[in-house]
Write a protein that holds these residues in place. Structure first.
Motif, short mmCIF file in Angstrom:
data_model
loop_
_atom_site.label_atom_id
_atom_site.label_comp_id
_atom_site.label_asym_id
_atom_site.label_seq_id
_atom_site.Cartn_x
_atom_site.Cartn_y
_atom_site.Cartn_z
N ALA A 1 0.84 -1.20 0.00
CA ALA A 1 0.00 0.00 0.00
C ALA A 1 0.87 1.25 0.00
N LEU A 2 1.91 1.24 0.83
CA LEU A 2 2.81 2.39 0.91
C LEU A 2 3.47 2.66 -0.43
N GLU A 3 3.95 1.62 -1.09
CA GLU A 3 4.62 1.79 -2.38
C GLU A 3 3.66 2.24 -3.46
N PHE B 1 4.19 5.81 -5.38
CA PHE B 1 4.68 5.61 -6.75
C PHE B 1 4.55 6.83 -7.66
N PRO B 2 3.39 7.54 -7.70
CA PRO B 2 3.30 8.68 -8.62
C PRO B 2 4.32 9.78 -8.36
N LEU B 3 4.83 9.87 -7.14
CA LEU B 3 5.80 10.92 -6.81
C LEU B 3 7.15 10.71 -7.50
N GLY C 1 7.70 12.95 -10.42
CA GLY C 1 7.95 14.35 -10.14
C GLY C 1 9.33 14.59 -9.57
N GLY C 2 10.15 13.54 -9.52
CA GLY C 2 11.52 13.68 -9.02
C GLY C 2 11.61 13.88 -7.53
N VAL C 3 10.60 13.44 -6.78
CA VAL C 3 10.61 13.60 -5.33
C VAL C 3 11.53 12.54 -4.71
N ALA C 4 12.34 12.94 -3.76
CA ALA C 4 13.29 12.03 -3.11
C ALA C 4 12.55 10.91 -2.39
N ALA C 5 13.20 9.74 -2.27
CA ALA C 5 12.58 8.55 -1.71
C ALA C 5 12.05 8.78 -0.30
N VAL D 1 -1.77 12.06 -3.59
CA VAL D 1 -0.36 12.18 -3.24
C VAL D 1 0.30 13.41 -3.86
N ASN D 2 -0.17 13.86 -5.01
CA ASN D 2 0.39 15.05 -5.64
C ASN D 2 -0.41 16.32 -5.30
#
Length: 239
Positions: free
Chosen positions: A105-107, A111-113, A116-120, A162-163
């Motif tokens: 669920a977390l992944e 995932f969509p982030l 956008g180049g968001v850090a892990a 998430v975005n």
């Protein structure tokens, strides 16, 4: 204060060619959806409501007509710009959940982030916050097969957020759920609306109407009045 129009379509048409047959899924639809409204689009199977939602979300392009979302004409966007629009402006909630089966669920939520180049670390933090928000703090490490339909739909809602999109598009979000679970999902969508988002739901579930600030009816690819819609669903009396 008057609400501004957030979504406008003008003479929107979508035709699918299937062999020698042309199917007019949308046949000249004019829609105005107000900012921060909860709009429910009612229609039976085959009415064109899912097609309309996909066009609003930039998942498909119209055969003709205009789609303007938050002042942006989608017809002027190339594929790259359309991808940016989908990522930044729109959150999708689908009837089939569309979760990646191999991911937790977390992944799935995080995932969509990636695009956008968001850090892990930030991706994980944002996903955890959203899963907590939808009541799934204890299910973050579960994969879709380990969750109920209602839990999967809540993961899908968290992923849609998430975005931090301004527009939430939901396609039959209660279609695969039992009555009680479906109602809880409707309440979650209502909470998103109360939080300031513009929510558009296409459905044939009349329970959705109690949450709507605006309602539209579609039949055979065209907008109709409530009276026309209700008349179409009546079973003729035996003569």
């Amino acid at each position: 204060m008057d609400q501004a129009a957030f979504v406008i379509t003008q003479n929107l048409r979508k035709t699918f060619v299937m062999g020698r047959t042309r199917v007019h899924a949308l046949a000249g639809v004019d829609v105005t959806i107000l900012e921060k409204s909860f709009t429910v689009i009612m229609g039976p199977s085959g009415s064109g409501k899912s097609t309309l939602l996909y066009l609003l979300g930039g998942l498909d392009r119209p055969t003709s007509g205009t789609i303007i979302v938050n002042g942006q004409d989608l017809n002027t966007l190339d594929e790259n710009a359309l991808a940016v629009y989908r990522r930044n402006t729109v959150g999708f909630v689908f009837q089939q959940f569309n979760l990646v089966s191999s991911m937790t669920a977390l992944e799935n939520v995080a995932f969509p982030l990636r695009f956008g180049g968001v850090a892990a670390g930030l991706r994980s933090k944002r996903a955890k916050e959203l899963l907590e928000q939808v009541g799934l703090a204890k299910h973050m490490r579960h994969r879709p097969v380990e969750m109920s339909g209602g839990q999967q739909q809540r993961v899908a809602i968290a992923r849609a957020l998430v975005n931090n999109p301004a527009l939430i598009l939901a396609d039959e979000p209660t279609g695969n759920l039992d009555t009680v679970t479906g109602y809880s999902i409707m309440q979650q969508l209502a909470e998103l609306h109360a939080g300031g988002r513009t929510v558009v739901v296409v459905t044939h579930d009349p329970r959705m109407l109690r949450f709507a600030t605006n309602t539209m009816y579609l039949l055979d690819g065209q907008c109709v009045s409530r009276e026309e819609y209700e008349a179409s669903s009546r079973v003729p009396e035996a003569g």
